[in-house]
Enzyme design. Sequence first.
Site, PDB file in Angstrom:
ATOM      1  N   CYS A 141       0.816  -1.210   0.000  1.00  0.00           N
ATOM      2  CA  CYS A 141       0.000   0.000   0.000  1.00  0.00           C
ATOM      3  C   CYS A 141       0.850   1.261   0.000  1.00  0.00           C
ATOM      4  O   CYS A 141       0.409   2.305  -0.471  1.00  0.00           O
ATOM      5  CB  CYS A 141      -0.948   0.008   1.202  1.00  0.00           C
ATOM      6  SG  CYS A 141      -0.110  -0.013   2.792  1.00  0.00           S
ATOM      7  N   GLY A 142       2.071   1.194   0.545  1.00  0.00           N
ATOM      8  CA  GLY A 142       2.947   2.357   0.556  1.00  0.00           C
ATOM      9  C   GLY A 142       2.390   3.504   1.361  1.00  0.00           C
ATOM     10  O   GLY A 142       2.596   4.676   1.025  1.00  0.00           O
TER      11      GLY A 142
END
Length: 278
Positions: free
Chosen positions: A121-122
């Site tokens: 997802c960062g």
Amino acid sequence: MQSPPDPRSITLPVHRLGLAEAGDADLPRTVPIEAPIAIEVGGFGYAVMMATPADLEDYALGFALAEGLIERADQMEAVDAVPLEFPDRAGEGRVLRLWLSPDRAGLALDRARTRLGESSCGLCGMDSIEAVLAPLPRLKADLAVTREAIAGALNALSEHQPLGRATGAVHAAAFCAPDGTIVLAREDVGRHNALDKLIGALLREGLDPAGGFILLSARCSYELVEKTVRAGCPLLVTISAPTSLAAQRAEVAGLALVSLARRDSALVICDPQDVIKK
């Protein structure tokens, strides 16, 4: 002077629904607050956890020790907790900023980079909290469920928990027809996993989640509400109590939420579309 709000709980107006006994009533119910906590270490996003936003300095120390970021309390130089509010969506969050001693800062940076590299997802910091609180699709409910149907499903749930009877250590998620008949059930050590398995089974069988309700043998956290909404089911019944964020998210998404469902009674936390026929 008015006392500050309790960061641990809020009080919601709910409706007690008599099942095996009479006694309908509108009454207050205290539920624990659940909020996303974005943890930053040395200015880098490290993790997002769901927690009750109280005793956050203690939480920071315990989390850092469990993660191997520190070995002693004096290696934590400072902790800053910054509240974040999002007027356009239900819920609020915190950013918990941890500042470590120089001899531990490098290790924390390496760990943070590793965790971010492993994540698909960062997310970090405010962006991650915004992602947690992203708007849900609004449900369209065409369902009518009586108290007798809820009571019938509760009474029958144990028959669909063979692993639970054998171990006493797993959760169950069941999909119920409008009359309370349990159509499918799945079990798992994790309540989230049990619900994922149930939704997957509904997809495989070609059954529309909008045509019934889901019953869970678990505490109702916000993730369970979101999974139910995204599956398109208009009613969620849980055996234990909800959190504040679960109740807020259910109301906004149009999900009927019934919690503390026992053989004698249940609490209607919210029913925005009048799914439950009293």
